[in-house]
Design a protein around this motif. Sequence first.
Motif, PDB file in Angstrom:
ATOM      1  N   SER A 180       0.854  -1.190   0.000  1.00 24.02           N
ATOM      2  CA  SER A 180       0.000   0.000   0.000  1.00 24.02           C
ATOM      3  C   SER A 180       0.886   1.234   0.000  1.00 24.02           C
ATOM      4  N   ARG A 181       0.253   2.358   0.106  1.00 20.32           N
ATOM      5  CA  ARG A 181       1.016   3.614   0.158  1.00 20.32           C
ATOM      6  C   ARG A 181       1.653   3.823   1.523  1.00 20.32           C
ATOM      7  N   LEU A 182       1.218   3.068   2.499  1.00 17.75           N
ATOM      8  CA  LEU A 182       1.794   3.190   3.837  1.00 17.75           C
ATOM      9  C   LEU A 182       3.132   2.469   3.897  1.00 17.75           C
ATOM     10  N   PRO A 183       4.081   3.047   4.585  1.00 16.58           N
ATOM     11  CA  PRO A 183       5.376   2.365   4.699  1.00 16.58           C
ATOM     12  C   PRO A 183       5.267   1.173   5.668  1.00 16.58           C
ATOM     13  N   PRO A 184       6.125   0.181   5.501  1.00 17.86           N
ATOM     14  CA  PRO A 184       6.127  -0.941   6.452  1.00 17.86           C
ATOM     15  C   PRO A 184       6.494  -0.456   7.850  1.00 17.86           C
ATOM     16  N   ARG A 185       5.924  -1.096   8.849  1.00 20.04           N
ATOM     17  CA  ARG A 185       6.204  -0.716  10.238  1.00 20.04           C
ATOM     18  C   ARG A 185       7.593  -1.154  10.667  1.00 20.04           C
ATOM     19  N   LYS A 186       8.012  -2.310  10.172  1.00 20.13           N
ATOM     20  CA  LYS A 186       9.302  -2.887  10.545  1.00 20.13           C
ATOM     21  C   LYS A 186      10.067  -3.311   9.283  1.00 20.13           C
ATOM     22  N   PRO A 187      10.559  -2.359   8.505  1.00 21.48           N
ATOM     23  CA  PRO A 187      11.170  -2.707   7.219  1.00 21.48           C
ATOM     24  C   PRO A 187      12.402  -3.611   7.339  1.00 21.48           C
ATOM     25  N   GLU A 188      13.248  -3.380   8.346  1.00 22.02           N
ATOM     26  CA  GLU A 188      14.446  -4.217   8.484  1.00 22.02           C
ATOM     27  C   GLU A 188      14.068  -5.652   8.836  1.00 22.02           C
ATOM     28  N   LEU A 189      13.082  -5.802   9.672  1.00 17.42           N
ATOM     29  CA  LEU A 189      12.628  -7.133  10.071  1.00 17.42           C
ATOM     30  C   LEU A 189      11.967  -7.847   8.894  1.00 17.42           C
ATOM     31  N   LEU A 190      11.179  -7.121   8.110  1.00 16.45           N
ATOM     32  CA  LEU A 190      10.571  -7.706   6.912  1.00 16.45           C
ATOM     33  C   LEU A 190      11.640  -8.115   5.899  1.00 16.45           C
ATOM     34  N   ASP A 191      12.645  -7.270   5.714  1.00 21.02           N
ATOM     35  CA  ASP A 191      13.733  -7.621   4.799  1.00 21.02           C
ATOM     36  C   ASP A 191      14.428  -8.903   5.250  1.00 21.02           C
ATOM     37  N   ALA A 192      14.652  -9.032   6.539  1.00 23.21           N
ATOM     38  CA  ALA A 192      15.287 -10.242   7.073  1.00 23.21           C
ATOM     39  C   ALA A 192      14.415 -11.469   6.823  1.00 23.21           C
ATOM     40  N   LEU A 193      13.112 -11.314   7.045  1.00 21.04           N
ATOM     41  CA  LEU A 193      12.190 -12.429   6.801  1.00 21.04           C
ATOM     42  C   LEU A 193      12.186 -12.822   5.330  1.00 21.04           C
ATOM     43  N   PHE A 194      12.133 -11.840   4.441  1.00 20.39           N
ATOM     44  CA  PHE A 194      12.076 -12.141   3.015  1.00 20.39           C
ATOM     45  C   PHE A 194      13.392 -12.741   2.510  1.00 20.39           C
ATOM     46  N   LEU A 195      14.507 -12.320   3.070  1.00 20.11           N
ATOM     47  CA  LEU A 195      15.783 -12.944   2.728  1.00 20.11           C
ATOM     48  C   LEU A 195      15.778 -14.410   3.167  1.00 20.11           C
ATOM     49  N   SER A 196      15.290 -14.664   4.368  1.00 22.96           N
ATOM     50  CA  SER A 196      15.198 -16.040   4.861  1.00 22.96           C
ATOM     51  C   SER A 196      14.246 -16.875   4.007  1.00 22.96           C
ATOM     52  N   ALA A 197      13.128 -16.289   3.631  1.00 24.23           N
ATOM     53  CA  ALA A 197      12.163 -17.021   2.805  1.00 24.23           C
ATOM     54  C   ALA A 197      12.770 -17.370   1.448  1.00 24.23           C
ATOM     55  N   GLY A 198      13.489 -16.448   0.854  1.00 19.84           N
ATOM     56  CA  GLY A 198      14.123 -16.719  -0.438  1.00 19.84           C
ATOM     57  C   GLY A 198      15.186 -17.790  -0.340  1.00 19.84           C
ATOM     58  N   ARG A 199      16.014 -17.722   0.685  1.00 25.19           N
ATOM     59  CA  ARG A 199      17.052 -18.738   0.860  1.00 25.19           C
ATOM     60  C   ARG A 199      16.446 -20.102   1.156  1.00 25.19           C
ATOM     61  N   SER A 200      15.406 -20.125   1.952  1.00 27.01           N
ATOM     62  CA  SER A 200      14.772 -21.408   2.256  1.00 27.01           C
ATOM     63  C   SER A 200      14.092 -21.985   1.014  1.00 27.01           C
ATOM     64  N   LEU A 201      13.544 -21.133   0.165  1.00 27.19           N
ATOM     65  CA  LEU A 201      12.937 -21.613  -1.073  1.00 27.19           C
ATOM     66  C   LEU A 201      14.003 -22.225  -1.987  1.00 27.19           C
ATOM     67  N   HIS A 202      15.164 -21.623  -2.033  1.00 27.50           N
ATOM     68  CA  HIS A 202      16.271 -22.206  -2.806  1.00 27.50           C
ATOM     69  C   HIS A 202      16.586 -23.614  -2.303  1.00 27.50           C
ATOM     70  N   LEU A 203      16.666 -23.780  -0.997  1.00 25.33           N
ATOM     71  CA  LEU A 203      16.953 -25.097  -0.422  1.00 25.33           C
ATOM     72  C   LEU A 203      15.837 -26.095  -0.711  1.00 25.33           C
ATOM     73  N   ALA A 204      14.599 -25.646  -0.646  1.00 28.63           N
ATOM     74  CA  ALA A 204      13.466 -26.525  -0.925  1.00 28.63           C
ATOM     75  C   ALA A 204      13.500 -26.992  -2.382  1.00 28.63           C
ATOM     76  N   ASN A 205      13.806 -26.083  -3.300  1.00 29.23           N
ATOM     77  CA  ASN A 205      13.905 -26.461  -4.713  1.00 29.23           C
ATOM     78  C   ASN A 205      15.054 -27.423  -4.950  1.00 29.23           C
ATOM     79  N   ALA A 206      16.184 -27.183  -4.313  1.00 26.43           N
ATOM     80  CA  ALA A 206      17.337 -28.074  -4.464  1.00 26.43           C
ATOM     81  C   ALA A 206      17.019 -29.464  -3.920  1.00 26.43           C
ATOM     82  N   PHE A 207      16.303 -29.527  -2.814  1.00 28.52           N
ATOM     83  CA  PHE A 207      15.896 -30.809  -2.223  1.00 28.52           C
ATOM     84  C   PHE A 207      15.045 -31.604  -3.210  1.00 28.52           C
TER      85      PHE A 207
END
Length: 182
Positions: free
Chosen positions: A6-33
């Motif tokens: 939305s037009r509203l900024p995220p409340r916790k942008p650094e925490l969201l970035d960390a979560l999305f980095l983790s989600a992307g890395r975990s998806l890579h591992l899931a695909n490799a598996f």
Amino acid sequence: MTWSLSRLPPRKPELLDALFLSAGRSLHLANAFEQKCRWIVRCINLVEMHREADPVATFEDLVATLPADKMLGPTLQRLVGRMDCSAETVDTLRRARLGRNVIAHEGAGIGNVSLAREDRILAHAARLRSAVSDLADGDNIVSQWGYRIEEPRGYLPHDLINAYPKMIDEWVFGHFEELPVL
């Protein structure tokens, strides 16, 4: 249901970035598996077909007739059916499949990023971490099977096998330690 952004900024942008980095890395591992599981089944099928095949069949003919398992569940069932697996191994692979499903279908599913609160993000990260742990345990087993196919006379790298779950956790979630909330 509203827009994911939305037009509203995220409340916790650094925490969201960390979560999305983790989600992307975990998806890579899931695909490799999944890819490893399919590759091992194809190798097993090729060996079995070679035993039964016409002696004049070419390697290309054998490879062309291999079934292409696309779903992880049936692929794992075929693997377990062909490998000498303990009940514990079967359960570990079942949990890895379920962990893979969480990662693939819900890994980054936090909802509207502008509305995500710290407690919800952290709870989601904890659930993702549990799924990654289960996936890492199953991936460790499948990786050992693949190693034995590629290096039939080689010794298993027990130092890597023992360190693998922790290596995965640190690679996927280590950056969370740098955040002030943890």
